[in-house]
Design a protein around this motif. Structure first.
Motif, PDB file in Angstrom:
ATOM      1  N   UNK A 169      -0.163   0.319  -5.715  1.00  0.00           N
ATOM      2  CA  UNK A 169       1.109   0.922  -6.112  1.00  0.00           C
ATOM      3  C   UNK A 169       0.927   2.409  -6.388  1.00  0.00           C
ATOM      4  N   UNK A 170      -0.193   2.759  -7.014  1.00  0.00           N
ATOM      5  CA  UNK A 170      -0.552   4.144  -7.287  1.00  0.00           C
ATOM      6  C   UNK A 170      -1.862   4.449  -6.576  1.00  0.00           C
TER       7      UNK A 170
ATOM      8  N   UNK B 220       0.819  -1.207   0.000  1.00  0.00           N
ATOM      9  CA  UNK B 220       0.000   0.000   0.000  1.00  0.00           C
ATOM     10  C   UNK B 220       0.858   1.263   0.000  1.00  0.00           C
ATOM     11  N   UNK B 221       1.700   1.364  -1.025  1.00  0.00           N
ATOM     12  CA  UNK B 221       2.599   2.515  -1.119  1.00  0.00           C
ATOM     13  C   UNK B 221       1.874   3.748  -1.656  1.00  0.00           C
TER      14      UNK B 221
ATOM     15  N   UNK C 139       2.542   4.319   4.174  1.00  0.00           N
ATOM     16  CA  UNK C 139       2.116   5.710   4.345  1.00  0.00           C
ATOM     17  C   UNK C 139       1.029   5.836   5.405  1.00  0.00           C
ATOM     18  N   UNK C 140      -0.240   5.813   5.042  1.00  0.00           N
ATOM     19  CA  UNK C 140      -1.335   6.010   5.990  1.00  0.00           C
ATOM     20  C   UNK C 140      -1.819   4.669   6.528  1.00  0.00           C
TER      21      UNK C 140
ATOM     22  N   UNK D  90       3.209  10.115   0.415  1.00  0.00           N
ATOM     23  CA  UNK D  90       3.448   8.692   0.124  1.00  0.00           C
ATOM     24  C   UNK D  90       4.699   8.446  -0.707  1.00  0.00           C
ATOM     25  N   UNK D  91       5.059   9.386  -1.570  1.00  0.00           N
ATOM     26  CA  UNK D  91       6.274   9.207  -2.361  1.00  0.00           C
ATOM     27  C   UNK D  91       7.508   9.247  -1.468  1.00  0.00           C
ATOM     28  N   UNK D  92       7.549  10.226  -0.568  1.00  0.00           N
ATOM     29  CA  UNK D  92       8.679  10.332   0.351  1.00  0.00           C
ATOM     30  C   UNK D  92       8.719   9.137   1.294  1.00  0.00           C
TER      31      UNK D  92
END
Length: 274
Positions: free
Chosen positions: A50-51, A8-9, A211-212, A23-25
């Motif tokens: 992924x996105x 879950x990036x 991320x979240x 989320x990218x960082x």
């Protein structure tokens, strides 16, 4: 054998945030943290979403990022992804029937990457075509086999989450049940929660995302719940007879204390840090 699992990036347009986090960082942080501490891992699996919006630009940046990594990276797609867009950027990952599925040889058995994506839904799908492909792989491969997919194949007991689990869970369960002695572990994502359990005696696990994060509100009837818990990934250790899965909270910024040695003689009220 050591493997890494990120999930879950949710990559986004640079500058966009989710739940106040980038989320990218955080994906970059997760990679840096994992590879700095686990450079001996033989493969990395990213189990979907992924996105965040299934956009080609996110997949292009993902492709560029993983191309520079010092270990193989294997990708699942999740409900936030778009299969056609993903395959346009990763055409080599389109498998039989157009699904993003493949077999990955490992130093200890094989991993199988599964496609549980369906159009215009957040729930997971596992049609007869996908089930037939998986059955044939499980029939022909020697054990152990490690399965990676996005959607959870077992209900959580949280009603809003269970609406978007793998809806074809019975078909999936029936496919893997004859091979319960061969399938060592099932790894999934999707829920943004640390989970573990079993399906026909096959253990499964999931970490929180990079991320979240979610929250298991068992009284919820409609809305999904989020939290500010730390970002995480999994480290997997396996031998011919054992499997150990750690959830590493790389987003934790608190103190890491040295409490004592493991020697029994050192454990007393004067020396123990309390």
């Amino acid at each position: 054998m050591k493997l890494l699992q990120l999930t879950d990036i949710h990559l986004t347009t640079p500058g966009d945030t989710i739940a106040g986090r980038d989320p990218n960082a955080n994906f970059e942080r997760a990679l840096a943290h994992a590879l700095d501490r686990h450079a001996d891992a033989e493969a990395l699996f990213i189990t979907g979403d992924l996105s965040d919006w299934g956009e080609a630009a996110d997949y292009a940046r993902l492709r560029e990022t993983i191309a520079s990594l010092p270990l193989p990276v294997h990708l699942c797609i999740g409900n936030h992804d778009d299969r056609a867009t993903f395959v346009s950027v990763f055409p080599e990952l389109e498998g039989e029937g157009g699904f993003v599925q493949k077999v990955v040889p490992l130093s200890l058995g094989h991993a199988i990457v599964l496609d549980t994506w369906g159009p215009e839904t957040h729930a997971g799908h596992f049609c007869e075509g996908r089930a037939g492909w998986l059955y044939r792989q499980l029939q022909s491969l020697p054990g152990p086999v490690w399965l990676f997919l996005h959607h959870n194949p077992v209900a959580l007991g949280v009603p809003p989450m269970d609406e978007i689990m793998l809806l074809d869970a019975a078909r999936f369960a029936a496919t893997v049940e004859p091979f319960a002695d061969k399938v060592r572990h099932i790894f999934h994502g999707h829920c943004h929660l640390p989970l573990s359990g079993s399906l026909h005696g096959i253990p499964f696990s999931a970490p929180r995302g990079t991320n979240h994060q979610g929250w298991p509100d068992f009284s919820a009837t409609r809305m999904l719940s989020g939290s500010d818990l730390p970002e995480s990934y999994s480290v997997i250790f396996a031998t011919p007879t054992t499997t150990m899965v750690h959830m590493v909270e790389f987003g934790y910024s608190g103190e890491i204390r040295v409490e004592n040695t493991p020697d029994y003689a050192d454990w007393d009220k004067q020396t123990m840090v309390r």
